[in-house]
Write a protein that holds these residues in place. Structure first.
Motif, PDB file in Angstrom:
ATOM      1  N   ILE A  76       0.844  -1.195   0.000  1.00 12.27           N
ATOM      2  CA  ILE A  76       0.000   0.000   0.000  1.00 12.27           C
ATOM      3  C   ILE A  76       0.882   1.249   0.000  1.00 12.27           C
ATOM      4  O   ILE A  76       0.934   1.990  -0.967  1.00 12.27           O
ATOM      5  N   SER A  80       2.594   3.219  -3.247  1.00 17.45           N
ATOM      6  CA  SER A  80       2.247   4.640  -3.269  1.00 17.45           C
ATOM      7  C   SER A  80       3.506   5.500  -3.359  1.00 17.45           C
ATOM      8  O   SER A  80       3.581   6.459  -4.145  1.00 17.45           O
ATOM      9  N   CYS A 213      -9.888  -2.292  -4.435  1.00 17.17           N
ATOM     10  CA  CYS A 213      -9.243  -1.864  -5.683  1.00 17.17           C
ATOM     11  C   CYS A 213     -10.116  -2.181  -6.897  1.00 17.17           C
ATOM     12  O   CYS A 213     -10.250  -1.353  -7.814  1.00 17.17           O
ATOM     13  N   THR A 214     -10.709  -3.364  -6.900  1.00 20.73           N
ATOM     14  CA  THR A 214     -11.575  -3.760  -8.014  1.00 20.73           C
ATOM     15  C   THR A 214     -12.785  -2.842  -8.116  1.00 20.73           C
ATOM     16  O   THR A 214     -13.173  -2.421  -9.218  1.00 20.73           O
ATOM     17  N   TYR A 216     -12.964   0.252  -7.132  1.00 22.13           N
ATOM     18  CA  TYR A 216     -12.523   1.555  -7.635  1.00 22.13           C
ATOM     19  C   TYR A 216     -12.387   1.522  -9.158  1.00 22.13           C
ATOM     20  O   TYR A 216     -12.838   2.439  -9.853  1.00 22.13           O
ATOM     21  N   ILE A 305      -2.336  -4.178  -9.307  1.00 20.29           N
ATOM     22  CA  ILE A 305      -3.668  -3.563  -9.242  1.00 20.29           C
ATOM     23  C   ILE A 305      -3.648  -2.296  -8.380  1.00 20.29           C
ATOM     24  O   ILE A 305      -4.344  -1.323  -8.675  1.00 20.29           O
ATOM     25  N   THR A 306      -2.807  -2.271  -7.342  1.00 20.40           N
ATOM     26  CA  THR A 306      -2.655  -1.047  -6.537  1.00 20.40           C
ATOM     27  C   THR A 306      -2.096   0.078  -7.400  1.00 20.40           C
ATOM     28  O   THR A 306      -2.586   1.208  -7.358  1.00 20.40           O
ATOM     29  N   VAL A 309      -4.687   1.496  -9.816  1.00 19.60           N
ATOM     30  CA  VAL A 309      -5.629   2.375  -9.093  1.00 19.60           C
ATOM     31  C   VAL A 309      -5.009   3.746  -8.867  1.00 19.60           C
ATOM     32  O   VAL A 309      -5.656   4.786  -9.079  1.00 19.60           O
ATOM     33  N   THR A 330      -2.904   6.172  -1.768  1.00 19.59           N
ATOM     34  CA  THR A 330      -3.907   5.111  -1.724  1.00 19.59           C
ATOM     35  C   THR A 330      -5.102   5.526  -0.876  1.00 19.59           C
ATOM     36  O   THR A 330      -6.255   5.247  -1.226  1.00 19.59           O
ATOM     37  N   PHE A 334      -8.941   5.655  -2.279  1.00 20.89           N
ATOM     38  CA  PHE A 334     -10.039   4.930  -1.643  1.00 20.89           C
ATOM     39  C   PHE A 334     -11.100   5.898  -1.100  1.00 20.89           C
ATOM     40  O   PHE A 334     -12.266   5.535  -0.973  1.00 20.89           O
TER      41      PHE A 334
END
Length: 427
Positions: A76, A80, A213-214, A216, A305-306, A309, A330, A334
């Motif tokens: 995370i 970032s 994440c999905t 978003y 995936i992070t 996003v 992150t 979110f």
């Protein structure tokens, strides 16, 4: 001190270490004939029946404990930081490090399982008893203890304390005390509790974070393809996203992408081999495939995936990007979810950090046991629990640079081991 550490890391990670790390990843990818192609079998093995833990880590227990140690705030905050400092292209290099690193994870796990010494497994035992390099074995063990106490411990506790303070308004001191008590309770019960805890928490944290994440990406689907395009294009040239953060270059993308990729999956650090060395699995190949699947889930899936996003958020809200800190991207992304965004991320961070605290406590203890011949374990547990509390209340300005620096002393002995033991795969 911070300035000097930054300069040292920039020199090492922008050149020598990048070449060494990527070189060993590529070498074993070729030497093992693209072993990554066996990932399907590795996943099936890792999700198989968990054998009795009396003989050592079971299949899913081995995967869960490995992921518990590697799936932490690096997935995370680390990603970032990589995107913030290295630009969107850092996601590509982080992802590539994961794919190539699967071969290195396979190799170090296979060796540590195959070359166990008196029921002990890990790089330090191979370095001393197979390669006769006790100095390197001691160096590796000391670095392992430091990594557990400072990197695997303080970063995770601080993340939990800060999250609880921001989302639930809990005092950081209270959070630190509760975390230290919970982790201490688990550690005092030994390996079985560590494995059971990992099995329980890893699926939970994966569902929360991957689900967030999905969600978003579904809600911002029109930025999905542009984000992927930006990641690949900026990996080999300047980023087209300005956002007030000039200086995104290929060099920075590689430096931060590879460094954070290493931090999250730990390929080349030998840590997966420490768990494999105490596995109940009957063959080295099966255990190596199981450990390789952990690198796949950690970096190839979750870190990727992070990163997507974060880049999608950057493309959609370019004016907000320059106002944020490296570790808060992150959280900001979110926060754009229509409901429970902060809470979903908070639960994910709590699970990730708790899992890493427990997983790294086991890894650090392996180094401590080697140095002190399995004596004084209570001293190690006491020190570790104390560092959990300290990590919850101390400022961490130096931690991320220290992370890169200390990783060197795990990386160098492990790479030496991998180079010297390459002939074992030909037998």
């Amino acid at each position: 001190m911070l300035e000097q550490l930054v300069h040292i890391n920039q020199f090492l990670w922008n050149g020598p270490i990048l070449i060494l790390l990527l070189g060993i990843h590529v070498y074993y990818t070729v030497h093992l004939r693209l072993v990554q192609r066996k990932i399907g079998r590795g996943i099936r093995l890792s999700l198989g029946e968990n054998e009795s833990v009396e003989k050592g880590f079971g299949r899913f227990g081995s995967l869960a404990t490995t992921l518990a140690a590697t799936l932490g705030t690096g997935n995370i905050v680390g990603v970032s930081t990589a995107v913030y400092l290295g630009g969107p292209g850092a996601v590509f290099w982080c992802w590539l490090t994961g794919i190539l690193g699967m071969a290195t994870t396979y190799a170090e796990t296979w060796l540590c399982h195959r070359l166990r010494w008196q029921k002990h497994g890990g790089p330090m035992y191979i370095l001393e008893h197979i390669l006769h390099r006790r100095t390197l074995a001691v160096l590796y063990s000391v670095a392992l203890c430091l990594s557990a106490l400072f990197i695997g411990c303080t970063t995770q506790t601080n993340a939990i304390a800060e999250t609880c303070h921001q989302v639930f308004s809990l005092p950081t001191v209270l959070s630190a005390i509760v975390i230290a008590f919970l982790v201490g309770l688990i550690l005092m019960q030994g390996q079985q509790w560590i494995e059971k805890f990992s099995i329980a928490i890893v699926p939970t944290m994966a569902i929360f974070f991957f689900g967030g994440c999905t969600l978003y990406l579904i809600l911002h689907a029109h930025y999905l393809l542009p984000s992927i395009k930006e990641i690949f294009s900026s990996a080999f040239g300047p980023s087209s996203i300005g956002g007030g953060l000039a200086g995104f270059t290929m060099g920075k993308a590689v430096r931060y992408g590879v460094a954070r990729g290493l931090f999250t999956n730990e390929s080349g650090l030998g840590t997966a081999g420490l768990i494999a060395g105490h596995s109940a699995e009957d063959t080295s190949e099966k255990q190596a495939l199981i450990s390789m699947s952990a690198t796949f889930w950690d970096t190839v899936v979750l870190c990727a995936i992070t990163g997507i996003v974060l880049v999608a958020y950057q493309l959609e809200y370019p004016s907000e990007w320059p106002l944020l800190s490296a570790g808060s991207l992150t959280t900001a992304a979110f926060g754009k979810l229509p409901f429970w965004g902060d809470e979903i991320l908070a639960v994910a961070i709590l699970c990730f950090a708790l899992a890493t605290l427990v997983g790294w406590s086991y890894l650090g203890r392996q180094g401590f046991d080697y140095l002190f011949c399995e004596k004084k374990q209570r001293i190690y547990q006491t020190i570790y629990i104390t560092m959990i509390f300290i990590g919850g209340v101390m400022p961490l300005n130096l931690v991320w640079e220290m992370t890169d620096f200390i990783n060197l002393f795990l990386l160098l002995p492990t790479v030496y081991l991998l180079i010297r033991c390459r002939s074992f795969f030909e037998k």
